[in-house]
Design an enzyme around this catalytic site. Structure first.
Site, PDB file in Angstrom:
ATOM      1  N   LYS A   1     -58.325  11.976   8.693  1.00 19.91           N
ATOM      2  CA  LYS A   1     -58.671  10.838   7.760  1.00 19.91           C
ATOM      3  C   LYS A   1     -59.149   9.479   8.579  1.00 19.91           C
ATOM      4  O   LYS A   1     -59.967   8.540   8.232  1.00 19.91           O
ATOM      5  CB  LYS A   1     -57.819  10.819   6.702  1.00 19.91           C
ATOM      6  CG  LYS A   1     -57.941  11.997   5.732  1.00 19.91           C
ATOM      7  CD  LYS A   1     -59.413  12.331   5.399  1.00 19.91           C
ATOM      8  CE  LYS A   1     -59.177  13.393   4.264  1.00 19.91           C
ATOM      9  NZ  LYS A   1     -60.748  13.766   3.496  1.00 19.91           N
TER      10      LYS A   1
ATOM     11  N   TYR B   1     -53.497  15.818   9.065  1.00 18.63           N
ATOM     12  CA  TYR B   1     -54.418  15.241   8.012  1.00 18.63           C
ATOM     13  C   TYR B   1     -54.709  13.724   8.284  1.00 18.63           C
ATOM     14  O   TYR B   1     -55.786  13.481   8.223  1.00 18.63           O
ATOM     15  CB  TYR B   1     -53.593  15.419   6.869  1.00 18.63           C
ATOM     16  CG  TYR B   1     -54.364  14.904   5.535  1.00 18.63           C
ATOM     17  CD1 TYR B   1     -55.457  15.917   5.135  1.00 18.63           C
ATOM     18  CD2 TYR B   1     -54.188  13.824   4.666  1.00 18.63           C
ATOM     19  CE1 TYR B   1     -56.128  15.508   3.975  1.00 18.63           C
ATOM     20  CE2 TYR B   1     -54.820  13.532   3.661  1.00 18.63           C
ATOM     21  CZ  TYR B   1     -55.915  14.296   3.120  1.00 18.63           C
ATOM     22  OH  TYR B   1     -56.495  13.904   2.116  1.00 18.63           O
TER      23      TYR B   1
ATOM     24  N   THR C   1     -55.260  16.570  -7.591  1.00 15.26           N
ATOM     25  CA  THR C   1     -56.632  17.327  -7.250  1.00 15.26           C
ATOM     26  C   THR C   1     -56.814  18.561  -6.704  1.00 15.26           C
ATOM     27  O   THR C   1     -57.522  18.862  -5.949  1.00 15.26           O
ATOM     28  CB  THR C   1     -57.157  16.153  -6.001  1.00 15.26           C
ATOM     29  OG1 THR C   1     -56.267  16.306  -4.887  1.00 15.26           O
ATOM     30  CG2 THR C   1     -57.299  14.767  -6.381  1.00 15.26           C
TER      31      THR C   1
ATOM     32  N   LEU D   1     -60.741  17.653  -7.205  1.00 13.70           N
ATOM     33  CA  LEU D   1     -61.726  16.612  -7.805  1.00 13.70           C
ATOM     34  C   LEU D   1     -63.228  16.831  -7.880  1.00 13.70           C
ATOM     35  O   LEU D   1     -63.896  16.306  -8.688  1.00 13.70           O
ATOM     36  CB  LEU D   1     -61.436  15.513  -6.686  1.00 13.70           C
ATOM     37  CG  LEU D   1     -62.556  14.357  -6.777  1.00 13.70           C
ATOM     38  CD1 LEU D   1     -62.137  13.452  -8.173  1.00 13.70           C
ATOM     39  CD2 LEU D   1     -61.825  13.290  -5.783  1.00 13.70           C
TER      40      LEU D   1
ATOM     41  N   SER E   1     -58.592   9.075   2.441  1.00 14.94           N
ATOM     42  CA  SER E   1     -57.192   9.177   1.813  1.00 14.94           C
ATOM     43  C   SER E   1     -56.561   7.899   2.287  1.00 14.94           C
ATOM     44  O   SER E   1     -56.915   7.135   3.055  1.00 14.94           O
ATOM     45  CB  SER E   1     -56.519  10.307   2.515  1.00 14.94           C
ATOM     46  OG  SER E   1     -55.198  10.468   2.010  1.00 14.94           O
TER      47      SER E   1
END
Length: 281
Positions: free
Chosen positions: A152, A148, A183, A14, A135
């Site tokens: 986030k 993750y 991405t 991205l 995300s």
């Protein structure tokens, strides 16, 4: 109107799309990455209005140097796009404490480092826009994503609160929650896949890794369209505070919102008034 846009993680995925779309729209772009030579190569070589500079987001010194280089070259910074990130996949017990710390170091402290370096420039200008990629996993917990999601969810709280710190100085914030886009997040260069170490998780780990690797390159979201949407937000007089990107993410967030409302109602029924009552002491 042409802007100076600093993009982290511009060497692939991205980040590359954001830089290309920004240059095509006539903006001046500072494209950053840990390996500047590879960043420049991925963008097709030197170009007018493009500055490529080194930036490892886990280094505050790198972030400060990149911000200064941007100002020395273009005179200002209008938009910061915190895009760099990685993914430590796996079940919680099979992610080591060191891996958990590295995940949060990159995905949460990384954008904090870059924002900390850029904010003095934006405050001096009394203008600017900070866009940080979170995300859908920053709003919705998911299996195999504990590290993750933890990073986030941290990004979400930081950015939502940062808004109030910087708004008085003409600085806007937007946090972006994409669903599944092509991405390169699932390529080996961005993802650390777990090795099964606990029998109870082994079968699920093997199956999930295979499924996710098979998904790579087949995600429904188009990163070029996402890049153009981010640039459109950067051009808004009153930019979105939160951009839920992709039909899958929107569907998930709507379901989460309904779940939260239902939990709030259940909590009200269980103990809506928990204030101290000295008459019962």
């Amino acid at each position: 109107m042409s802007k100076v846009i600093l993009v982290t993680g511009a060497g692939r995925g991205l980040g590359t799309d954001i830089v290309r779309e920004a240059l095509a729209a006539g903006h001046q772009v500072v494209a950053t990455g840990r390996r500047p030579g590879e960043v420049e190569k991925s963008l097709g070589g030197p170009q007018d209005n493009l500055l490529v500079t080194k930036l490892d987001v886990t280094s505050l010194e790198d972030a400060e140097a990149a911000a200064q280089t941007a100002v020395d070259c273009f005179g200002r910074i209008d938009v910061l796009v915190n895009n760099a990130g990685n993914f430590f996949a796996g079940y919680f017990e099979e992610i080591t404490p060191a891996q958990m710390r590295r995940q949060i170091e990159t995905n949460l402290f990384g954008p904090m480092n870059v924002t900390r370096a850029v904010l003095p420039v934006l405050r001096k200008q009394r203008a600017g826009h900070i866009i940080t990629l979170s995300s859908s996993a920053g709003l919705i917990g998911q299996e195999f994503c504990v590290a993750y999601a933890a990073s986030k969810f941290g990004v979400e709280g930081w950015m939502e609160s940062l808004r109030y710190d910087v708004e008085p100085y003409g600085i806007r914030t937007t946090v972006v929650e994409p669903g599944f886009f092509r991405t390169e997040l699932l390529v080996d260069a961005s993802t650390t896949w777990p090795e099964p170490t606990i029998d109870d998780y082994a079968e699920r780990t093997t199956a999930t890794v295979a499924a996710w690797k098979n998904m790579n390159g087949r995600q429904t979201g188009d990163p070029a369209k996402l890049a153009r949407a981010l640039l459109a937000i950067a051009d808004q007089d009153k930019p979105l505070l939160r951009f839920v990107a992709g039909a899958d993410a929107i569907e998930g967030v709507e379901a989460k919102a309904k779940e939260l409302l239902a939990q709030a109602q259940a909590s009200r029924e269980l103990g809506g008034n928990l204030a101290y009552d000295d008459t019962t002491a």
